[in-house]
Scaffold this motif. Structure first.
Motif, mmCIF file in Angstrom:
data_model
loop_
_atom_site.group_PDB
_atom_site.id
_atom_site.type_symbol
_atom_site.label_atom_id
_atom_site.label_comp_id
_atom_site.label_asym_id
_atom_site.label_seq_id
_atom_site.Cartn_x
_atom_site.Cartn_y
_atom_site.Cartn_z
ATOM 1 N N ARG A 155 8.554 -7.429 5.795
ATOM 2 C CA ARG A 155 8.806 -5.941 5.504
ATOM 3 C C ARG A 155 10.278 -5.635 5.282
ATOM 4 O O ARG A 155 11.112 -6.326 5.725
ATOM 5 C CB ARG A 155 8.429 -5.347 7.063
ATOM 6 C CG ARG A 155 6.948 -4.953 7.622
ATOM 7 C CD ARG A 155 6.136 -4.394 6.313
ATOM 8 N NE ARG A 155 6.223 -2.950 6.525
ATOM 9 C CZ ARG A 155 5.597 -2.147 7.563
ATOM 10 N NH1 ARG A 155 4.802 -2.431 8.270
ATOM 11 N NH2 ARG A 155 5.969 -0.991 7.411
ATOM 12 N N ASP A 162 8.096 1.230 4.289
ATOM 13 C CA ASP A 162 6.828 1.255 3.839
ATOM 14 C C ASP A 162 6.770 0.220 2.443
ATOM 15 O O ASP A 162 6.080 0.580 1.379
ATOM 16 C CB ASP A 162 6.520 2.620 3.024
ATOM 17 C CG ASP A 162 7.854 3.175 2.161
ATOM 18 O OD1 ASP A 162 8.893 2.551 1.977
ATOM 19 O OD2 ASP A 162 7.782 4.411 1.809
ATOM 20 N N ARG A 165 4.952 -1.131 -2.368
ATOM 21 C CA ARG A 165 5.526 0.007 -1.772
ATOM 22 C C ARG A 165 4.085 0.598 -1.242
ATOM 23 O O ARG A 165 3.127 0.971 -2.112
ATOM 24 C CB ARG A 165 6.366 0.984 -2.405
ATOM 25 C CG ARG A 165 6.802 2.222 -1.753
ATOM 26 C CD ARG A 165 7.418 3.254 -2.628
ATOM 27 N NE ARG A 165 8.037 4.208 -1.983
ATOM 28 C CZ ARG A 165 9.448 4.145 -1.660
ATOM 29 N NH1 ARG A 165 10.153 3.465 -2.052
ATOM 30 N NH2 ARG A 165 10.054 5.118 -0.879
ATOM 31 N N ALA A 166 4.158 1.152 0.014
ATOM 32 C CA ALA A 166 2.621 1.861 0.610
ATOM 33 C C ALA A 166 2.754 3.237 0.114
ATOM 34 O O ALA A 166 3.823 3.757 0.582
ATOM 35 C CB ALA A 166 2.587 1.733 2.215
ATOM 36 N N SER A 171 1.047 7.081 -0.067
ATOM 37 C CA SER A 171 0.132 7.829 0.925
ATOM 38 C C SER A 171 -1.307 7.876 0.486
ATOM 39 O O SER A 171 -2.029 7.953 1.220
ATOM 40 C CB SER A 171 0.616 9.345 0.868
ATOM 41 O OG SER A 171 0.619 10.046 -0.425
ATOM 42 N N TRP A 198 -4.894 2.981 -1.175
ATOM 43 C CA TRP A 198 -5.644 2.250 -0.082
ATOM 44 C C TRP A 198 -5.113 0.887 -0.115
ATOM 45 O O TRP A 198 -4.957 0.034 1.044
ATOM 46 C CB TRP A 198 -6.995 2.135 -0.490
ATOM 47 C CG TRP A 198 -7.730 3.395 -0.034
ATOM 48 C CD1 TRP A 198 -7.084 4.568 0.166
ATOM 49 C CD2 TRP A 198 -8.926 3.677 0.267
ATOM 50 N NE1 TRP A 198 -8.095 5.742 0.648
ATOM 51 C CE2 TRP A 198 -9.177 5.088 0.574
ATOM 52 C CE3 TRP A 198 -10.069 2.861 0.147
ATOM 53 C CZ2 TRP A 198 -10.540 5.509 0.964
ATOM 54 C CZ3 TRP A 198 -11.578 3.184 0.653
ATOM 55 C CH2 TRP A 198 -11.510 4.715 0.936
ATOM 56 N N SER A 258 -2.327 -0.562 -1.465
ATOM 57 C CA SER A 258 -0.854 -0.929 -1.088
ATOM 58 C C SER A 258 -0.716 -0.665 0.434
ATOM 59 O O SER A 258 0.118 -1.504 1.187
ATOM 60 C CB SER A 258 -0.081 0.114 -1.876
ATOM 61 O OG SER A 258 -0.456 1.378 -1.555
ATOM 62 N N GLY A 259 -1.411 0.196 1.014
ATOM 63 C CA GLY A 259 -1.077 0.386 2.335
ATOM 64 C C GLY A 259 -1.653 -0.846 3.291
ATOM 65 O O GLY A 259 -1.066 -1.248 4.335
ATOM 66 N N ARG A 281 1.004 -3.065 5.377
ATOM 67 C CA ARG A 281 0.856 -2.707 6.932
ATOM 68 C C ARG A 281 -0.227 -3.628 7.359
ATOM 69 O O ARG A 281 -0.087 -3.874 8.763
ATOM 70 C CB ARG A 281 0.414 -1.406 7.207
ATOM 71 C CG ARG A 281 1.408 -0.509 6.775
ATOM 72 C CD ARG A 281 1.148 0.930 7.199
ATOM 73 N NE ARG A 281 2.195 1.948 6.505
ATOM 74 C CZ ARG A 281 2.201 2.923 5.827
ATOM 75 N NH1 ARG A 281 0.829 3.098 4.956
ATOM 76 N NH2 ARG A 281 3.065 3.650 5.223
ATOM 77 N N ARG A 282 -1.190 -4.270 6.841
ATOM 78 C CA ARG A 282 -2.321 -4.900 7.589
ATOM 79 C C ARG A 282 -2.086 -6.260 7.473
ATOM 80 O O ARG A 282 -2.694 -7.391 8.161
ATOM 81 C CB ARG A 282 -3.516 -4.511 7.371
ATOM 82 C CG ARG A 282 -3.683 -2.761 7.461
ATOM 83 C CD ARG A 282 -5.106 -2.395 7.297
ATOM 84 N NE ARG A 282 -5.914 -2.761 8.323
ATOM 85 C CZ ARG A 282 -7.231 -2.434 8.030
ATOM 86 N NH1 ARG A 282 -7.763 -1.678 7.416
ATOM 87 N NH2 ARG A 282 -8.130 -3.048 8.939
#
Length: 369
Positions: A150, A154, A206-207, A209, A212, A214-215, A219-220
């Motif tokens: 990280r 984000d 970069r995540a 808003s 789907w 990228s998040g 993050r997962r």
């Protein structure tokens, strides 16, 4: 080809304002007549509709440039192997597309328009089918995530290892799927490195808003997870025949392909100056600045200009990187490589146009276009 291109552009203006409804009808038409094809697509179709329209417009706009069109369709045909699309399914898509155009074109849709789209789609589909048949590579590669770091709230940097060799050029990108978290949803990301002997690939994500994939990637996903990678695409590659100095303009994680080009240049360059402009909103968003500074310190032909648009305390340039590049120069005889969001790329192209930089010297891949 000129007449066909003119008809396609003229006809597109008839339906352009209704393109979102057109795309929705197009997919509904496919799924109603061929329900089994629904499994090829993600549950949420908003982004898929945008990509369809982007592909249509890109193909239409490049008909007058056969070399560029061939390269685009060749890449697209290879990339679509990840969906295991058959030649018969291209016909289904073509029928649905023509019917959708007729419906939303209404009384303004002429027989000439109809024939132009029929001819153009036939050409496009055949080139994609031929490219897919000629490709001996896998339909997609399974890659293991070796590390996940990280870089702020984000942004993440991932290093992955494909199970089979994946040949690509610095500056290219691939479609990525997270089967464990976002099955059947693919998004494109540039490799942040040139080809390496250990076959590893680095991605900067970069995540967003609404992102789907990228998040999930930020993050997962963790080390040990598996991703799917499709065939490499993109034309923002280094022109080794050129002797001109180079200007690289990167916005946020658009740095990835720029960094790949830098890595390639460090292996052979001795004569070309390379000017790197790296812009983001805040100091934290300049997530890879220490490594860029290390590269510039090691290679005296690299100059680095970082910039922030929303951080008054930043000790460097202030403003949008698309504007800042115009404060430097002159750039009369340079090759340009531009990477970032669609808006950032568009703004940079406007700056370069005002500086009278020839379009033939500018390379970019704007995924949102």
């Amino acid at each position: 080809m000129g007449d066909l291109s003119h008809l396609l552009r003229e006809s597109w203006t008839v339906v352009e304002e209704q393109q979102e409804k057109l795309a929705g009808y197009f997919y509904a038409r496919i799924f109603l007549s061929n329900p089994h094809l629904r499994d090829l697509f993600p549950v949420q179709m908003d982004a898929q509709r945008s990509r369809l329209l982007g592909a249509i417009v890109t193909a239409v706009q490049t008909l007058d440039d056969p070399e560029r069109l061939d390269a685009y369709l060749r890449d697209l045909g290879r990339d679509h192997r990840k969906f295991e699309v058959t030649p018969e399914q291209y016909a289904v898509v073509g029928d649905a597309l023509l019917e959708s155009l007729r419906i939303f074109g209404g009384e303004r849709w002429t027989p000439d328009f109809d024939q132009a789209w029929r001819d153009a789609y036939g050409l496009i589909a055949q080139k994609m089918i031929d490219a897919a048949k000629a490709d001996d590579d896998p339909a997609y590669w399974i890659a293991e995530v070796l590390s996940h770091e990280r870089r702020g709230r984000d942004i993440a940097v991932l290093t992955v290892l494909p199970g089979q060799p994946l040949e690509f050029r610095a500056g290219q990108y691939v479609s990525v799927e997270c089967p464990a978290y976002r099955p059947r949803v693919w998004r494109v990301y540039s490799m942040a490195n040139a080809p390496r002997r250990d076959r590893t690939l680095e991605f900067h994500v970069r995540a967003l808003s609404s992102g789907w994939v990228s998040g999930a990637l930020v993050r997962r996903v963790r080390a040990g997870d598996l991703l799917r990678l499709a065939a490499p695409m993109g034309s923002m590659t280094l022109d080794r025949r050129s002797t001109r100095d180079i200007v690289c303009v990167a916005g946020s994680t658009g740095l990835a392909p720029i960094k790949a080009l830098l890595e390639e240049l460090t292996r052979f360059n001795r004569t070309r100056w390379v000017h790197v402009f790296f812009g983001a909103g805040t100091r934290e968003d300049l997530y890879d600045l220490p490594e860029l500074r290390a590269i510039a310190a090691q290679h005296p032909w690299v100059s680095l200009v970082p910039a922030c648009s929303r951080d008054a305390s930043f000790d460097g340039e202030h403003g949008n990187v698309s504007e800042i590049v115009g404060r430097y120069g002159p750039w009369n005889d340079h090759d340009f490589y531009v990477a970032g969001s669609a808006g950032m790329v568009q703004a940079t192209l406007r700056t370069l146009a005002a500086l009278e930089v020839p379009p033939s010297r500018i390379r970019y891949d704007a995924f949102g276009q």
